[in-house]
Design an enzyme around this catalytic site. Structure first.
Site, mmCIF file in Angstrom:
data_model
loop_
_atom_site.group_PDB
_atom_site.id
_atom_site.type_symbol
_atom_site.label_atom_id
_atom_site.label_comp_id
_atom_site.label_asym_id
_atom_site.label_seq_id
_atom_site.Cartn_x
_atom_site.Cartn_y
_atom_site.Cartn_z
ATOM 1 N N SER A 155 33.680 37.415 49.995
ATOM 2 C CA SER A 155 34.176 39.961 49.575
ATOM 3 C C SER A 155 31.906 39.820 50.116
ATOM 4 O O SER A 155 31.259 38.826 49.942
ATOM 5 C CB SER A 155 33.342 40.085 48.178
ATOM 6 O OG SER A 155 32.725 41.243 47.919
ATOM 7 N N TYR A 168 31.973 39.658 39.228
ATOM 8 C CA TYR A 168 31.910 40.024 40.184
ATOM 9 C C TYR A 168 31.376 39.416 41.470
ATOM 10 O O TYR A 168 31.863 37.668 42.306
ATOM 11 C CB TYR A 168 32.627 40.762 40.576
ATOM 12 C CG TYR A 168 34.271 40.696 42.228
ATOM 13 C CD1 TYR A 168 34.981 40.419 42.337
ATOM 14 C CD2 TYR A 168 33.061 41.755 43.304
ATOM 15 C CE1 TYR A 168 36.060 40.087 43.344
ATOM 16 C CE2 TYR A 168 33.981 41.290 44.661
ATOM 17 C CZ TYR A 168 35.408 41.069 43.834
ATOM 18 O OH TYR A 168 36.361 40.473 45.979
HETATM 19 P P1 NAD Z 1 45.480 41.805 44.870
HETATM 20 O O1 NAD Z 1 45.551 42.180 43.480
HETATM 21 O O2 NAD Z 1 46.489 42.665 45.753
HETATM 22 O O3 NAD Z 1 46.136 40.635 45.438
HETATM 23 C C1 NAD Z 1 45.674 39.485 43.985
HETATM 24 C C2 NAD Z 1 45.701 38.479 43.948
HETATM 25 O O4 NAD Z 1 46.007 37.447 43.400
HETATM 26 C C3 NAD Z 1 47.692 39.002 43.623
HETATM 27 O O5 NAD Z 1 48.812 38.356 44.491
HETATM 28 C C4 NAD Z 1 47.858 38.358 42.354
HETATM 29 O O6 NAD Z 1 49.522 38.180 42.049
HETATM 30 C C5 NAD Z 1 46.666 37.572 42.667
HETATM 31 N N1 NAD Z 1 46.618 36.490 41.265
HETATM 32 C C6 NAD Z 1 46.232 37.036 40.537
HETATM 33 N N2 NAD Z 1 45.473 36.716 39.008
HETATM 34 C C7 NAD Z 1 46.281 35.428 39.567
HETATM 35 C C8 NAD Z 1 45.856 33.927 39.053
HETATM 36 N N3 NAD Z 1 45.790 33.603 37.688
HETATM 37 N N4 NAD Z 1 46.167 33.077 39.852
HETATM 38 C C9 NAD Z 1 47.544 33.189 40.643
HETATM 39 N N5 NAD Z 1 47.371 34.267 41.451
HETATM 40 C C10 NAD Z 1 46.511 35.926 40.994
HETATM 41 O O7 NAD Z 1 44.244 41.956 45.944
HETATM 42 P P2 NAD Z 1 43.098 41.881 47.085
HETATM 43 O O8 NAD Z 1 42.291 43.210 47.324
HETATM 44 O O9 NAD Z 1 44.590 41.581 47.969
HETATM 45 O O10 NAD Z 1 42.510 40.456 47.018
HETATM 46 C C11 NAD Z 1 42.641 39.384 47.495
HETATM 47 C C12 NAD Z 1 41.901 38.634 47.569
HETATM 48 O O11 NAD Z 1 40.484 38.995 48.559
HETATM 49 C C13 NAD Z 1 40.936 38.821 46.370
HETATM 50 O O12 NAD Z 1 39.391 37.790 46.332
HETATM 51 C C14 NAD Z 1 39.376 39.742 46.306
HETATM 52 O O13 NAD Z 1 38.001 39.190 45.666
HETATM 53 C C15 NAD Z 1 39.437 39.846 48.022
HETATM 54 N N6 NAD Z 1 38.324 40.865 48.276
HETATM 55 C C16 NAD Z 1 39.816 41.960 48.777
HETATM 56 C C17 NAD Z 1 38.574 42.970 48.587
HETATM 57 C C18 NAD Z 1 38.917 44.518 48.526
HETATM 58 O O14 NAD Z 1 38.583 45.682 48.907
HETATM 59 N N7 NAD Z 1 40.677 44.997 47.979
HETATM 60 C C19 NAD Z 1 37.266 42.900 49.271
HETATM 61 C C20 NAD Z 1 36.519 42.263 49.310
HETATM 62 C C21 NAD Z 1 37.285 40.940 49.066
#
Ligand code: NAD
Length: 266
Positions: A155, A168
């Site tokens: 991130s 985070y």
């Molecule tokens: P999201 O909430 O849509 O997806 C998260 C996924 O992780 C979901 O499928 C959820 O079921 C799964 N999950 C949650 N707890 C879990 C557990 N205990 N065991 C297994 N799976 C689990 O979120 P997202 O925005 O798609 O984020 C995905 C990744 O991208 C994360 O690592 C997040 O930190 C990173 N990220 C997101 C953004 C953003 O702006 N959305 C920015 C930078 C990084």
């Protein structure tokens, strides 16, 4: 409805990919993109409440892919083992590991509520950091010995300081460091590369559901994004992950690759 593969070269045909946390958001888009290129994907979700989402992702994958969905809570050490074991049992190997599962919980370091911060610490560190570490350990045992890939989802918060998200950001700092350490430690031993794909702001449902206290300070940064005043799409992040998994990307190792329209530059 399953994804169309018309005009897409099956460049990842025969490959098996494990995408942690792939029932929604970026992980779901990565699962779709890898499957579109011919990979069989192990879609992962944490608990029965999320099974419907995982099944939807699975049924959206091309009919030709031999993909499967596996319930495994990666905030537990056992969950990491279960996910790797399911992949081993069904496919006998893993070619691509995408460490995507992660959550964001806002935390103020001076929050007077100790129990809230302790609980957030447990959740964030156990899933984002420990889950990545132990899933990687478990998958190394079955990683294909040639042209395999580990892609960690970082991130921009590990480089660009924001307020109210320091736990985070710290977990993503661990992922950034591990990417570099593993990129040195693993390739010759395991035939793999290790890279980090680093989204800026991505318009996922969980991002949209974040509290205003988190989103408000971000708005001007999004307005000033050099390429365009918007968040990334999940498909843009997924394309970058899939590109690193292609065989011609085998000389890219240890990269910290922002997908942020320029909000994160290194
Ligand atoms: P999201 O909430 O849509 O997806 C998260 C996924 O992780 C979901 O499928 C959820 O079921 C799964 N999950 C949650 N707890 C879990 C557990 N205990 N065991 C297994 N799976 C689990 O979120 P997202 O925005 O798609 O984020 C995905 C990744 O991208 C994360 O690592 C997040 O930190 C990173 N990220 C997101 C953004 C953003 O702006 N959305 C920015 C930078 C990084």
């Amino acid at each position: 409805m399953s994804l169309s593969t018309v005009g897409v070269q099956p460049t990842l045909s025969g490959k098996v990919a494990v995408v942690s946390g792939s029932s929604t958001g970026i992980g779901a888009a990565v699962a779709r993109e890898l499957a579109r290129r011919g990979a069989s994907v192990v879609v992962n979700y944490p608990d029965p409440d999320d099974k419907e989402n995982a099944d939807k992702v699975l049924s959206s994958l091309p009919l030709s892919s031999k993909s499967m969905a596996v319930e495994a809570d990666l905030s537990t050490i056992e969950g990491a083992r279960m996910l790797a074991d399911a992949a081993a049992e069904n496919f006998g190997k893993v070619d691509i590991l995408v460490n995507n599962a992660g959550i964001m919980i806002p935390t103020d370091v001076d929050d007077p509520d100790d129990s809230r911060i302790e609980e957030s610490w447990e959740k964030l560190v156990n899933l984002n950091a420990r889950g990545t570490y132990f899933l990687t350990r478990a998958v190394l045992k079955i990683l294909a010995p040639k042209n395999s890939r580990i892609v960690n989802i970082g991130s921009g918060s590990s480089r660009v300081a924001s307020t109210g998200v320091s736990i985070y950001a710290g977990t993503k700092g661990m992922i950034e460091s591990w990417t570099r350490c593993w990129a040195k430690e693993l390739p010759r031993k395991y035939g793999c590369t290790v890279n980090a794909v680093v989204p800026g702001y991505v318009a996922t449902e969980s991002y949209k559901a974040a509290p205003e206290s988190v989103k408000e300070p971000i708005k001007p940064l999004i307005e000033q994004t050099p390429v365009a005043p918007r968040e990334a799409t999940t498909e843009e992040v997924a394309w970058t992950v899939a590109m690193l998994c292609e065989e011609p990307a085998g000389w890219i190792n240890g990269a910290y690759l922002p997908v942020s329209g320029g909000t994160v530059m290194i």
